[in-house]
Design an enzyme around this catalytic site. Structure first.
Site, PDB file in Angstrom:
ATOM      1  N   GLN A 196       0.849  -1.197   0.000  1.00 58.80           N
ATOM      2  CA  GLN A 196       0.000   0.000   0.000  1.00 58.80           C
ATOM      3  C   GLN A 196       0.883   1.245   0.000  1.00 58.80           C
ATOM      4  O   GLN A 196       0.394   2.357  -0.080  1.00 58.80           O
ATOM      5  CB  GLN A 196      -0.881   0.013   1.252  1.00 58.80           C
ATOM      6  CG  GLN A 196      -1.882  -1.134   1.309  1.00 58.80           C
ATOM      7  CD  GLN A 196      -2.477  -1.279   2.698  1.00 58.80           C
ATOM      8  OE1 GLN A 196      -3.390  -0.573   3.068  1.00 58.80           O
ATOM      9  NE2 GLN A 196      -1.944  -2.208   3.469  1.00 58.80           N
ATOM     10  N   ASN A 197       2.196   1.030   0.120  1.00 55.92           N
ATOM     11  CA  ASN A 197       3.101   2.175   0.231  1.00 55.92           C
ATOM     12  C   ASN A 197       3.393   2.791  -1.129  1.00 55.92           C
ATOM     13  O   ASN A 197       3.461   2.097  -2.140  1.00 55.92           O
ATOM     14  CB  ASN A 197       4.401   1.749   0.912  1.00 55.92           C
ATOM     15  CG  ASN A 197       4.150   1.252   2.323  1.00 55.92           C
ATOM     16  OD1 ASN A 197       3.097   1.517   2.885  1.00 55.92           O
ATOM     17  ND2 ASN A 197       5.096   0.521   2.884  1.00 55.92           N
TER      18      ASN A 197
ATOM     19  N   ASP B  99       6.152   4.822  -1.447  1.00 55.54           N
ATOM     20  CA  ASP B  99       7.493   5.391  -1.300  1.00 55.54           C
ATOM     21  C   ASP B  99       8.554   4.782  -2.211  1.00 55.54           C
ATOM     22  O   ASP B  99       9.658   5.324  -2.341  1.00 55.54           O
ATOM     23  CB  ASP B  99       7.950   5.311   0.170  1.00 55.54           C
ATOM     24  CG  ASP B  99       7.862   3.899   0.755  1.00 55.54           C
ATOM     25  OD1 ASP B  99       8.057   2.922   0.017  1.00 55.54           O
ATOM     26  OD2 ASP B  99       7.590   3.778   1.975  1.00 55.54           O
TER      27      ASP B  99
ATOM     28  N   HIS C  55      -1.603   1.405  -4.124  1.00 50.38           N
ATOM     29  CA  HIS C  55      -2.023   2.804  -3.992  1.00 50.38           C
ATOM     30  C   HIS C  55      -1.188   3.760  -4.830  1.00 50.38           C
ATOM     31  O   HIS C  55      -1.158   4.956  -4.563  1.00 50.38           O
ATOM     32  CB  HIS C  55      -2.010   3.213  -2.505  1.00 50.38           C
ATOM     33  CG  HIS C  55      -3.076   2.506  -1.715  1.00 50.38           C
ATOM     34  ND1 HIS C  55      -3.110   2.482  -0.338  1.00 50.38           N
ATOM     35  CD2 HIS C  55      -4.159   1.796  -2.123  1.00 50.38           C
ATOM     36  CE1 HIS C  55      -4.173   1.783   0.069  1.00 50.38           C
ATOM     37  NE2 HIS C  55      -4.820   1.355  -0.997  1.00 50.38           N
TER      38      HIS C  55
ATOM     39  N   SER D 218      -2.517  -0.973   9.378  1.00 52.22           N
ATOM     40  CA  SER D 218      -3.543  -0.861  10.413  1.00 52.22           C
ATOM     41  C   SER D 218      -4.836  -1.566  10.005  1.00 52.22           C
ATOM     42  O   SER D 218      -5.758  -1.687  10.812  1.00 52.22           O
ATOM     43  CB  SER D 218      -3.826   0.612  10.720  1.00 52.22           C
ATOM     44  OG  SER D 218      -4.249   1.264   9.539  1.00 52.22           O
TER      45      SER D 218
ATOM     46  N   PRO E  13       3.357  -4.251  15.831  1.00 53.00           N
ATOM     47  CA  PRO E  13       3.491  -4.144  17.292  1.00 53.00           C
ATOM     48  C   PRO E  13       2.131  -4.086  17.971  1.00 53.00           C
ATOM     49  O   PRO E  13       2.019  -4.405  19.153  1.00 53.00           O
ATOM     50  CB  PRO E  13       4.245  -2.820  17.500  1.00 53.00           C
ATOM     51  CG  PRO E  13       4.839  -2.469  16.180  1.00 53.00           C
ATOM     52  CD  PRO E  13       3.994  -3.129  15.133  1.00 53.00           C
ATOM     53  N   GLU E  14       1.098  -3.684  17.197  1.00 48.79           N
ATOM     54  CA  GLU E  14      -0.245  -3.566  17.792  1.00 48.79           C
ATOM     55  C   GLU E  14      -1.240  -4.488  17.111  1.00 48.79           C
ATOM     56  O   GLU E  14      -1.063  -4.849  15.948  1.00 48.79           O
ATOM     57  CB  GLU E  14      -0.735  -2.114  17.640  1.00 48.79           C
ATOM     58  CG  GLU E  14       0.078  -1.169  18.490  1.00 48.79           C
ATOM     59  CD  GLU E  14      -0.264   0.282  18.209  1.00 48.79           C
ATOM     60  OE1 GLU E  14      -1.357   0.546  17.678  1.00 48.79           O
ATOM     61  OE2 GLU E  14       0.581   1.126  18.524  1.00 48.79           O
TER      62      GLU E  14
ATOM     63  N   ALA F 116       8.941  -4.628  11.925  1.00 51.09           N
ATOM     64  CA  ALA F 116       9.154  -5.274  10.624  1.00 51.09           C
ATOM     65  C   ALA F 116      10.557  -5.871  10.515  1.00 51.09           C
ATOM     66  O   ALA F 116      10.713  -7.031  10.108  1.00 51.09           O
ATOM     67  CB  ALA F 116       8.925  -4.249   9.508  1.00 51.09           C
TER      68      ALA F 116
HETATM   69  N1  APR Z   1       6.954  -2.468  12.150  1.00 53.35           N
HETATM   70  C1  APR Z   1       5.733  -2.995  11.868  1.00 53.35           C
HETATM   71  N2  APR Z   1       4.578  -2.307  12.018  1.00 53.35           N
HETATM   72  C2  APR Z   1       4.657  -1.031  12.458  1.00 53.35           C
HETATM   73  C3  APR Z   1       5.895  -0.421  12.773  1.00 53.35           C
HETATM   74  C4  APR Z   1       7.074  -1.202  12.597  1.00 53.35           C
HETATM   75  N3  APR Z   1       8.305  -0.718  12.862  1.00 53.35           N
HETATM   76  N4  APR Z   1       5.632   0.843  13.184  1.00 53.35           N
HETATM   77  C5  APR Z   1       4.304   1.022  13.124  1.00 53.35           C
HETATM   78  N5  APR Z   1       3.697  -0.109  12.686  1.00 53.35           N
HETATM   79  C6  APR Z   1       2.272  -0.357  12.436  1.00 53.35           C
HETATM   80  C7  APR Z   1       1.315   0.443  13.284  1.00 53.35           C
HETATM   81  O1  APR Z   1       1.011  -0.226  14.507  1.00 53.35           O
HETATM   82  C8  APR Z   1       0.083   0.548  12.371  1.00 53.35           C
HETATM   83  O2  APR Z   1      -0.832  -0.513  12.609  1.00 53.35           O
HETATM   84  O3  APR Z   1       2.023   0.064  11.112  1.00 53.35           O
HETATM   85  C9  APR Z   1       0.646   0.412  10.974  1.00 53.35           C
HETATM   86  C10 APR Z   1       0.558   1.658  10.122  1.00 53.35           C
HETATM   87  O4  APR Z   1      -0.792   1.948   9.874  1.00 53.35           O
HETATM   88  P1  APR Z   1      -1.242   3.162   8.945  1.00 53.35           P
HETATM   89  O5  APR Z   1      -0.485   4.375   9.300  1.00 53.35           O
HETATM   90  O6  APR Z   1      -2.719   3.244   8.992  1.00 53.35           O
HETATM   91  O7  APR Z   1      -0.712   2.708   7.485  1.00 53.35           O
HETATM   92  P2  APR Z   1      -1.440   1.797   6.396  1.00 53.35           P
HETATM   93  O8  APR Z   1      -2.172   0.669   7.024  1.00 53.35           O
HETATM   94  O9  APR Z   1      -0.395   1.468   5.400  1.00 53.35           O
HETATM   95  O10 APR Z   1      -2.473   2.797   5.764  1.00 53.35           O
HETATM   96  C11 APR Z   1      -3.279   2.340   4.707  1.00 53.35           C
HETATM   97  O11 APR Z   1      -4.164   4.524   4.408  1.00 53.35           O
HETATM   98  O12 APR Z   1      -4.144   6.834   4.129  1.00 53.35           O
HETATM   99  C12 APR Z   1      -4.054   5.623   3.529  1.00 53.35           C
HETATM  100  O13 APR Z   1      -3.325   5.394   1.357  1.00 53.35           O
HETATM  101  C13 APR Z   1      -2.844   5.421   2.672  1.00 53.35           C
HETATM  102  O14 APR Z   1      -1.840   3.326   1.997  1.00 53.35           O
HETATM  103  C14 APR Z   1      -2.331   4.077   3.099  1.00 53.35           C
HETATM  104  C15 APR Z   1      -3.548   3.442   3.743  1.00 53.35           C
END
Ligand code: APR
Length: 251
Positions: free
Chosen positions: A100-101, A103, A118, A193, A218-219, A235
């Site tokens: 979904q990244n 980057d 995305h 998330s 972690p959550e 990760a």
């Molecule tokens: N290792 C693993 N997981 C981690 C780490 C880490 N070091 N640090 C944070 N996390 C977890 C958090 O606990 C969280 O559940 O990564 C998750 C990040 O969640 P989001 O910020 O919601 O990212 P994502 O799920 O990729 O978002 C989905 O939302 O806004 C949109 O388009 C955007 O692609 C994105 C989509």
């Protein structure tokens, strides 16, 4: 709960990644502490309506992100995933990244089979004509569509080729995702998330096909229940645990 798997024991591995994958590279996640959507309102900077209303502001936001990400490097987790593809993929074995990244860090680490659900921060398109390009500059200074300009329309902006809120996912990606998830026997979800649909529910396709599902985060997430193995860690550490066997094979 099943044990932490060793990637070498599987034929079709899918890494399904979200913002947490790049957190250890210094790229902020979207939600949670320090999350991008805590500081910015996506209604103003990450949807087509905002772009139609105020393209300069939307570009200011995306240029901020381009500058930030351009200073980040892939982390050891990205590198383990790329190494899996290099060393495990073969005639009957596949390793696919569904991310979904936006980057580009998986590709920067050397992953080749990457589905960018995305879109990408580095890809551009025009909403008016068929112009498309890839551009790594940060910030992007030339914001107008060159093809439209040549045709006498100097007011058309390039648009980041990103799936913003309210946009649909590319059909070609959906087909590729379906194919990869249907045939996979190990799905490792990392750092998402699981609240943004349709991406959030994609691991269910793998589950229905009988794959082993691992969640690295972690959550807990709203979809934690569907996973066979939960690794409540980062990760980089989790990938080292699952892929570390590749070192044995190499020695
Ligand atoms: N290792 C693993 N997981 C981690 C780490 C880490 N070091 N640090 C944070 N996390 C977890 C958090 O606990 C969280 O559940 O990564 C998750 C990040 O969640 P989001 O910020 O919601 O990212 P994502 O799920 O990729 O978002 C989905 O939302 O806004 C949109 O388009 C955007 O692609 C994105 C989509």
């Amino acid at each position: 709960m099943a044990r932490v798997p060793d990637v070498r024991g599987f034929n079709n591995v899918v890494f399904f990644t979200g913002a947490g994958m790049s957190a250890e590279s210094g790229v902020p996640t979207y939600r949670g502490k320090g999350g991008i959507w805590k500081e910015y309102d996506y209604d103003n900077c990450a949807c087509q309506e905002a772009f139609d209303r105020d393209p300069e502001y939307v570009w200011e936001f995306h240029n901020y992100r381009r500058e930030l990400v351009s200073k980040c490097q892939p982390n050891d987790g990205h590198r383990w995933i790329a190494r899996c593809e290099r060393e495990l993929a073969g005639p009957n074995k596949r390793v696919t990244v569904i991310t979904q990244n936006i980057d580009g860090l998986h590709q920067a680490a050397g992953s080749e089979t990457v589905i960018e659900l995305h879109g990408s921060l580095w890809k551009l398109r025009c909403c008016v004509c068929d112009w498309r390009a890839e551009d790594l500059s940060a910030p992007l200074r030339e914001l107008r569509c060159p093809q439209c300009e040549e045709a006498g329309r100097a007011d058309v902006y390039k648009r980041p080729d990103i799936v913003w809120f309210g946009d649909s996912l590319a059909n070609s990606n959906l087909v590729a995702v379906q194919e990869a998830l249907t045939r996979c026997d190990l799905l490792i979800s990392i750092g998402t998330s699981a609240v943004v649909y349709p991406a959030a529910q994609m691991p269910l396709i793998a589950k229905r096909g009988g794959a082993l599902l691992v969640e690295v985060n972690p959550e807990e997430t709203p979809l934690s229940d569907i996973y066979d193995v939960a690794i409540r860690g980062t990760a980089t550490k989790a990938l080292a645990a699952m892929c570390g066997g590749l070192d044995e094979a190499a020695s």
